[in-house]
Design a protein around this motif. Structure first.
Motif, PDB file in Angstrom:
ATOM      1  N   TRP A 168       0.831  -1.205   0.000  1.00 33.91           N
ATOM      2  CA  TRP A 168       0.000   0.000   0.000  1.00 33.91           C
ATOM      3  C   TRP A 168       0.872   1.264   0.000  1.00 33.91           C
ATOM      4  CZ3 TRP A 168      -3.339  -2.149   4.593  1.00 33.91           C
ATOM      5  CH2 TRP A 168      -4.173  -3.174   4.091  1.00 33.91           C
ATOM      6  N   GLY A 169       1.892   1.250   0.827  1.00 31.85           N
ATOM      7  CA  GLY A 169       2.764   2.424   0.910  1.00 31.85           C
ATOM      8  C   GLY A 169       3.467   2.710  -0.414  1.00 31.85           C
ATOM      9  N   ALA A 170       3.937   1.655  -1.074  1.00 31.05           N
ATOM     10  CA  ALA A 170       4.610   1.858  -2.361  1.00 31.05           C
ATOM     11  C   ALA A 170       3.651   2.448  -3.385  1.00 31.05           C
ATOM     12  CB  ALA A 170       5.178   0.533  -2.863  1.00 31.05           C
ATOM     13  N   ALA A 171       2.393   1.987  -3.367  1.00 32.59           N
ATOM     14  CA  ALA A 171       1.402   2.512  -4.308  1.00 32.59           C
ATOM     15  C   ALA A 171       1.157   3.997  -4.066  1.00 32.59           C
ATOM     16  CB  ALA A 171       0.105   1.719  -4.188  1.00 32.59           C
ATOM     17  N   VAL A 172       1.022   4.384  -2.780  1.00 36.23           N
ATOM     18  CA  VAL A 172       0.778   5.795  -2.465  1.00 36.23           C
ATOM     19  C   VAL A 172       1.978   6.654  -2.860  1.00 36.23           C
ATOM     20  CG1 VAL A 172       0.329   7.425  -0.596  1.00 36.23           C
ATOM     21  CG2 VAL A 172      -0.826   5.208  -0.613  1.00 36.23           C
ATOM     22  N   VAL A 173       3.181   6.173  -2.594  1.00 37.98           N
ATOM     23  CA  VAL A 173       4.388   6.931  -2.949  1.00 37.98           C
ATOM     24  C   VAL A 173       4.486   7.119  -4.463  1.00 37.98           C
ATOM     25  CG1 VAL A 173       6.906   6.876  -2.945  1.00 37.98           C
ATOM     26  CG2 VAL A 173       5.639   6.245  -0.884  1.00 37.98           C
ATOM     27  N   ILE A 174       4.184   6.070  -5.223  1.00 35.14           N
ATOM     28  CA  ILE A 174       4.247   6.162  -6.692  1.00 35.14           C
ATOM     29  C   ILE A 174       3.204   7.146  -7.211  1.00 35.14           C
ATOM     30  CG2 ILE A 174       3.873   4.872  -8.826  1.00 35.14           C
ATOM     31  CD1 ILE A 174       5.108   2.448  -7.424  1.00 35.14           C
ATOM     32  N   GLY A 178       1.959   9.726  -5.574  1.00 27.32           N
ATOM     33  CA  GLY A 178       2.420  11.072  -5.239  1.00 27.32           C
ATOM     34  C   GLY A 178       3.493  11.556  -6.202  1.00 27.32           C
ATOM     35  N   ALA A 179       4.429  10.673  -6.543  1.00 23.00           N
ATOM     36  CA  ALA A 179       5.487  11.051  -7.486  1.00 23.00           C
ATOM     37  C   ALA A 179       4.901  11.328  -8.866  1.00 23.00           C
ATOM     38  CB  ALA A 179       6.534   9.938  -7.558  1.00 23.00           C
ATOM     39  N   MET A 180       3.922  10.513  -9.294  1.00 19.05           N
ATOM     40  CA  MET A 180       3.308  10.715 -10.605  1.00 19.05           C
ATOM     41  C   MET A 180       2.578  12.053 -10.662  1.00 19.05           C
ATOM     42  SD  MET A 180       0.523   8.320 -12.590  1.00 19.05           S
ATOM     43  CE  MET A 180      -0.768   8.767 -11.433  1.00 19.05           C
ATOM     44  N   PHE A 181       1.820  12.379  -9.603  1.00 19.64           N
ATOM     45  CA  PHE A 181       1.115  13.661  -9.568  1.00 19.64           C
ATOM     46  C   PHE A 181       2.102  14.824  -9.661  1.00 19.64           C
ATOM     47  CE2 PHE A 181      -2.624  11.397  -8.706  1.00 19.64           C
ATOM     48  CZ  PHE A 181      -3.715  12.256  -8.651  1.00 19.64           C
ATOM     49  N   LYS A 182       3.233  14.690  -8.970  1.00 20.45           N
ATOM     50  CA  LYS A 182       4.210  15.780  -8.950  1.00 20.45           C
ATOM     51  C   LYS A 182       4.912  15.911 -10.299  1.00 20.45           C
ATOM     52  CE  LYS A 182       6.426  19.038  -6.776  1.00 20.45           C
ATOM     53  NZ  LYS A 182       5.728  20.253  -6.310  1.00 20.45           N
ATOM     54  N   ILE A 183       5.251  14.787 -10.914  1.00 15.92           N
ATOM     55  CA  ILE A 183       5.977  14.825 -12.194  1.00 15.92           C
ATOM     56  C   ILE A 183       5.088  15.380 -13.301  1.00 15.92           C
ATOM     57  CG2 ILE A 183       7.052  13.379 -13.974  1.00 15.92           C
ATOM     58  CD1 ILE A 183       8.026  11.554 -11.710  1.00 15.92           C
ATOM     59  N   PRO A 204      -3.372  18.523 -10.581  1.00 17.22           N
ATOM     60  CA  PRO A 204      -3.889  19.302  -9.437  1.00 17.22           C
ATOM     61  C   PRO A 204      -3.758  18.504  -8.138  1.00 17.22           C
ATOM     62  CG  PRO A 204      -5.399  19.429 -11.305  1.00 17.22           C
ATOM     63  CD  PRO A 204      -4.375  18.391 -11.659  1.00 17.22           C
ATOM     64  N   GLY A 205      -3.338  19.170  -7.081  1.00 20.74           N
ATOM     65  CA  GLY A 205      -3.151  18.504  -5.802  1.00 20.74           C
ATOM     66  C   GLY A 205      -1.865  17.708  -5.727  1.00 20.74           C
ATOM     67  N   ALA A 206      -0.900  18.020  -6.610  1.00 19.77           N
ATOM     68  CA  ALA A 206       0.353  17.262  -6.649  1.00 19.77           C
ATOM     69  C   ALA A 206       1.129  17.410  -5.347  1.00 19.77           C
ATOM     70  CB  ALA A 206       1.203  17.725  -7.840  1.00 19.77           C
ATOM     71  N   ASP A 207       1.128  18.615  -4.775  1.00 16.83           N
ATOM     72  CA  ASP A 207       1.876  18.829  -3.532  1.00 16.83           C
ATOM     73  C   ASP A 207       1.294  17.992  -2.394  1.00 16.83           C
ATOM     74  OD1 ASP A 207       3.511  20.598  -4.847  1.00 16.83           O
ATOM     75  OD2 ASP A 207       2.352  22.374  -4.260  1.00 16.83           O
ATOM     76  N   ILE A 208      -0.036  17.954  -2.319  1.00 23.46           N
ATOM     77  CA  ILE A 208      -0.679  17.177  -1.244  1.00 23.46           C
ATOM     78  C   ILE A 208      -0.380  15.689  -1.416  1.00 23.46           C
ATOM     79  CG2 ILE A 208      -2.903  16.528  -0.245  1.00 23.46           C
ATOM     80  CD1 ILE A 208      -3.940  19.291  -1.006  1.00 23.46           C
ATOM     81  N   MET A 209      -0.473  15.201  -2.660  1.00 18.12           N
ATOM     82  CA  MET A 209      -0.207  13.787  -2.914  1.00 18.12           C
ATOM     83  C   MET A 209       1.238  13.433  -2.587  1.00 18.12           C
ATOM     84  SD  MET A 209      -2.840  12.079  -3.826  1.00 18.12           S
ATOM     85  CE  MET A 209      -2.000  10.643  -4.481  1.00 18.12           C
ATOM     86  N   LEU A 210       2.160  14.347  -2.897  1.00 19.39           N
ATOM     87  CA  LEU A 210       3.568  14.079  -2.593  1.00 19.39           C
ATOM     88  C   LEU A 210       3.787  14.029  -1.082  1.00 19.39           C
ATOM     89  CD1 LEU A 210       6.399  13.654  -3.746  1.00 19.39           C
ATOM     90  CD2 LEU A 210       6.730  16.130  -3.677  1.00 19.39           C
ATOM     91  N   THR A 269       4.873  10.857   3.647  1.00 19.84           N
ATOM     92  CA  THR A 269       4.456  10.519   5.017  1.00 19.84           C
ATOM     93  C   THR A 269       4.214   9.021   5.147  1.00 19.84           C
ATOM     94  OG1 THR A 269       3.428  12.700   5.231  1.00 19.84           O
ATOM     95  CG2 THR A 269       2.767  11.008   6.813  1.00 19.84           C
ATOM     96  N   THR A 270       3.579   8.449   4.132  1.00 20.83           N
ATOM     97  CA  THR A 270       3.349   6.998   4.139  1.00 20.83           C
ATOM     98  C   THR A 270       4.666   6.243   4.166  1.00 20.83           C
ATOM     99  OG1 THR A 270       1.311   7.341   2.879  1.00 20.83           O
ATOM    100  CG2 THR A 270       2.235   5.117   2.914  1.00 20.83           C
TER     101      THR A 270
END
Length: 221
Positions: free
Chosen positions: A21-27, A29-34, A38-44, A49-50
Protein backbone atom coordinates in the motif's frame (compact mmCIF):
# COMPACT_ATOMS: atom_id res chain seq x y z
CA UNK A 1 2.65 -8.89 27.33
CA UNK A 2 4.06 -6.99 24.36
CA UNK A 3 1.82 -4.51 22.61
CA UNK A 4 2.90 -5.78 19.18
CA UNK A 5 4.12 -9.31 18.62
CA UNK A 6 6.64 -8.85 15.80
CA UNK A 7 7.05 -12.61 15.49
CA UNK A 8 3.37 -13.27 14.92
CA UNK A 9 2.04 -14.20 11.54
CA UNK A 10 -0.50 -11.42 11.79
CA UNK A 11 2.21 -8.75 12.08
CA UNK A 12 4.12 -10.21 9.15
CA UNK A 13 1.00 -10.17 6.97
CA UNK A 14 0.31 -6.59 8.04
CA UNK A 15 3.86 -5.51 7.10
CA UNK A 16 3.59 -7.21 3.71
CA UNK A 17 0.38 -5.32 2.96
CA UNK A 18 1.82 -2.09 4.37
CA UNK A 19 4.77 -2.28 2.01
CA UNK A 20 2.46 -2.73 -0.99
CA UNK A 21 0.00 0.00 0.00
CA UNK A 22 2.76 2.42 0.91
CA UNK A 23 4.61 1.86 -2.36
CA UNK A 24 1.40 2.51 -4.31
CA UNK A 25 0.78 5.79 -2.46
CA UNK A 26 4.39 6.93 -2.95
CA UNK A 27 4.25 6.16 -6.69
CA UNK A 28 0.96 8.06 -7.05
CA UNK A 29 2.42 11.07 -5.24
CA UNK A 30 5.49 11.05 -7.49
CA UNK A 31 3.31 10.71 -10.60
CA UNK A 32 1.11 13.66 -9.57
CA UNK A 33 4.21 15.78 -8.95
CA UNK A 34 5.98 14.83 -12.19
CA UNK A 35 2.90 15.38 -14.39
CA UNK A 36 1.86 18.52 -12.47
CA UNK A 37 -1.64 17.25 -11.74
CA UNK A 38 -3.89 19.30 -9.44
CA UNK A 39 -3.15 18.50 -5.80
CA UNK A 40 0.35 17.26 -6.65
CA UNK A 41 1.88 18.83 -3.53
CA UNK A 42 -0.68 17.18 -1.24
CA UNK A 43 -0.21 13.79 -2.91
CA UNK A 44 3.57 14.08 -2.59
CA UNK A 45 3.25 14.92 1.12
CA UNK A 46 0.91 11.96 1.65
CA UNK A 47 3.28 9.65 -0.21
CA UNK A 48 6.37 10.71 1.72
CA UNK A 49 4.46 10.52 5.02
CA UNK A 50 3.35 7.00 4.14
CA UNK A 51 6.96 6.08 3.37
CA UNK A 52 8.02 7.43 6.78
CA UNK A 53 5.32 5.36 8.50
CA UNK A 54 6.50 2.25 6.66
CA UNK A 55 10.08 2.83 7.78
CA UNK A 56 8.82 3.33 11.33
CA UNK A 57 7.01 -0.01 11.42
CA UNK A 58 9.86 -1.80 9.64
CA UNK A 59 12.10 -0.95 12.59
CA UNK A 60 10.10 -3.45 14.67
CA UNK A 61 10.65 -6.33 12.27
CA UNK A 62 12.82 -9.16 13.46
CA UNK A 63 16.23 -9.27 11.73
CA UNK A 64 16.60 -11.92 9.08
CA UNK A 65 18.17 -15.10 10.37
CA UNK A 66 20.54 -17.24 8.35
CA UNK A 67 19.07 -20.65 7.79
CA UNK A 68 21.07 -23.72 8.64
CA UNK A 69 21.25 -25.31 5.22
CA UNK A 70 23.27 -28.19 6.60
CA UNK A 71 20.00 -29.60 7.89
CA UNK A 72 18.86 -29.97 4.28
CA UNK A 73 22.25 -30.51 2.62
CA UNK A 74 24.51 -32.37 5.06
CA UNK A 75 27.42 -32.20 2.63
CA UNK A 76 27.68 -28.47 3.39
CA UNK A 77 28.61 -29.21 6.98
CA UNK A 78 32.12 -28.20 7.94
CA UNK A 79 32.58 -25.74 5.06
CA UNK A 80 34.28 -22.54 6.17
CA UNK A 81 35.98 -19.56 4.66
CA UNK A 82 38.68 -20.89 2.27
CA UNK A 83 41.18 -18.34 3.58
CA UNK A 84 40.87 -19.66 7.15
CA UNK A 85 40.05 -23.31 6.49
CA UNK A 86 42.56 -25.66 8.05
CA UNK A 87 43.72 -28.91 6.62
CA UNK A 88 42.82 -31.48 9.23
CA UNK A 89 45.94 -33.51 8.36
CA UNK A 90 48.64 -30.82 8.28
CA UNK A 91 46.99 -28.18 10.41
CA UNK A 92 47.83 -25.50 7.82
CA UNK A 93 45.56 -23.04 6.11
CA UNK A 94 45.03 -23.14 2.36
CA UNK A 95 47.25 -20.07 1.94
CA UNK A 96 50.07 -21.68 3.90
CA UNK A 97 49.78 -24.87 1.88
CA UNK A 98 49.95 -22.83 -1.35
CA UNK A 99 53.10 -21.09 -0.09
CA UNK A 100 54.67 -24.46 0.71
CA UNK A 101 53.77 -25.80 -2.74
CA UNK A 102 55.39 -22.78 -4.42
CA UNK A 103 58.49 -23.21 -2.28
CA UNK A 104 58.73 -26.92 -3.14
CA UNK A 105 58.41 -26.08 -6.84
CA UNK A 106 61.17 -23.45 -6.43
CA UNK A 107 58.86 -20.71 -7.65
CA UNK A 108 60.16 -17.57 -5.99
CA UNK A 109 60.12 -13.86 -6.69
CA UNK A 110 63.08 -14.08 -9.07
CA UNK A 111 61.30 -16.67 -11.20
CA UNK A 112 58.17 -14.55 -11.29
CA UNK A 113 60.25 -11.50 -12.26
CA UNK A 114 61.91 -13.55 -14.99
CA UNK A 115 58.50 -14.64 -16.22
CA UNK A 116 57.37 -11.03 -16.29
CA UNK A 117 60.50 -10.02 -18.20
CA UNK A 118 59.87 -12.82 -20.69
CA UNK A 119 56.31 -11.64 -21.20
CA UNK A 120 57.55 -8.08 -21.76
CA UNK A 121 60.11 -9.33 -24.29
CA UNK A 122 57.37 -11.30 -25.98
CA UNK A 123 55.27 -8.14 -26.17
CA UNK A 124 58.19 -6.21 -27.68
CA UNK A 125 58.74 -8.97 -30.23
CA UNK A 126 55.05 -8.90 -31.10
CA UNK A 127 55.23 -5.14 -31.63
CA UNK A 128 58.28 -5.56 -33.88
CA UNK A 129 56.46 -8.28 -35.78
CA UNK A 130 53.54 -5.92 -36.29
CA UNK A 131 55.96 -3.30 -37.60
CA UNK A 132 57.47 -5.88 -39.97
CA UNK A 133 54.04 -6.89 -41.20
CA UNK A 134 53.13 -3.24 -41.76
CA UNK A 135 56.40 -2.69 -43.65
CA UNK A 136 55.71 -5.76 -45.79
CA UNK A 137 52.23 -4.46 -46.54
CA UNK A 138 53.68 -1.06 -47.47
CA UNK A 139 56.26 -2.76 -49.72
CA UNK A 140 53.53 -4.76 -51.43
CA UNK A 141 51.49 -1.62 -51.97
CA UNK A 142 54.57 0.15 -53.37
CA UNK A 143 55.14 -2.77 -55.75
CA UNK A 144 51.54 -2.60 -56.91
CA UNK A 145 51.93 1.12 -57.54
CA UNK A 146 55.12 0.49 -59.53
CA UNK A 147 53.34 -2.17 -61.59
CA UNK A 148 50.49 0.24 -62.27
CA UNK A 149 52.97 2.97 -63.22
CA UNK A 150 54.72 0.53 -65.57
CA UNK A 151 51.43 -0.30 -67.27
CA UNK A 152 50.67 3.40 -67.64
CA UNK A 153 54.14 3.96 -69.12
CA UNK A 154 53.55 1.16 -71.63
CA UNK A 155 50.28 2.79 -72.63
CA UNK A 156 52.04 6.14 -73.05
CA UNK A 157 54.77 4.50 -75.14
CA UNK A 158 52.17 2.89 -77.39
CA UNK A 159 50.38 6.22 -77.78
CA UNK A 160 53.70 7.95 -78.54
CA UNK A 161 54.49 5.31 -81.18
CA UNK A 162 51.12 5.89 -82.84
CA UNK A 163 51.67 9.65 -82.78
CA UNK A 164 55.18 9.22 -84.19
CA UNK A 165 53.93 7.01 -87.00
CA UNK A 166 51.18 9.51 -87.78
CA UNK A 167 53.74 12.33 -87.83
CA UNK A 168 55.96 10.34 -90.20
CA UNK A 169 53.04 9.71 -92.55
CA UNK A 170 52.14 13.38 -92.40
CA UNK A 171 55.74 14.32 -93.18
CA UNK A 172 55.80 11.97 -96.16
CA UNK A 173 52.59 13.52 -97.46
CA UNK A 174 54.09 16.99 -97.06
CA UNK A 175 57.24 15.92 -98.88
CA UNK A 176 55.14 14.48 -101.71
CA UNK A 177 53.16 17.72 -101.91
CA UNK A 178 56.35 19.77 -101.98
CA UNK A 179 57.67 17.51 -104.73
CA UNK A 180 54.51 18.01 -106.74
CA UNK A 181 54.70 21.76 -106.24
CA UNK A 182 58.34 21.76 -107.36
CA UNK A 183 57.46 19.77 -110.47
CA UNK A 184 54.60 22.16 -111.19
CA UNK A 185 56.92 25.14 -110.84
CA UNK A 186 59.41 23.54 -113.24
CA UNK A 187 56.64 22.85 -115.73
CA UNK A 188 55.48 26.45 -115.38
CA UNK A 189 58.98 27.69 -116.08
CA UNK A 190 59.18 25.48 -119.19
CA UNK A 191 55.78 26.72 -120.34
CA UNK A 192 56.85 30.31 -119.80
CA UNK A 193 60.03 29.69 -121.78
CA UNK A 194 58.11 28.08 -124.62
CA UNK A 195 55.56 30.92 -124.65
CA UNK A 196 58.42 33.43 -124.82
CA UNK A 197 59.97 31.50 -127.70
CA UNK A 198 56.60 31.37 -129.44
CA UNK A 199 56.13 35.12 -129.05
CA UNK A 200 59.62 35.69 -130.43
CA UNK A 201 58.93 33.44 -133.40
CA UNK A 202 55.63 35.17 -134.05
CA UNK A 203 57.44 38.52 -133.93
CA UNK A 204 59.99 37.27 -136.42
CA UNK A 205 57.23 35.89 -138.60
CA UNK A 206 55.47 39.24 -138.46
CA UNK A 207 58.68 40.95 -139.54
CA UNK A 208 59.06 38.56 -142.46
CA UNK A 209 55.43 38.99 -143.41
CA UNK A 210 55.78 42.76 -143.14
CA UNK A 211 58.84 42.66 -145.39
CA UNK A 212 57.00 40.61 -147.97
CA UNK A 213 54.10 43.05 -147.95
CA UNK A 214 56.50 45.96 -148.41
CA UNK A 215 58.18 44.24 -151.32
CA UNK A 216 54.86 43.50 -152.96
CA UNK A 217 53.82 47.15 -152.67
CA UNK A 218 57.05 48.31 -154.27
CA UNK A 219 56.60 45.97 -157.23
CA UNK A 220 53.10 47.30 -157.82
CA UNK A 221 54.34 50.82 -158.06
Amino acid sequence: MALIDVNSKRFKNFMAKLYGWGAAVVILGAMFKILHFPGADIMLIVGLTTEAVIFFFSAFEKPHEELDWTLVYPELAGMEDPDTEYNRTTGLTATQELDNMLADAKIDGALIDSLGEGLRNFGDAANKLNSTVEAAAATKEYGEQLSLASKNMESLNALYAVQLESSANHMEAQNALIGNLTSTINDSEKLSSEVTSLVSNIGKLNNVYGGMLSAMNINKN
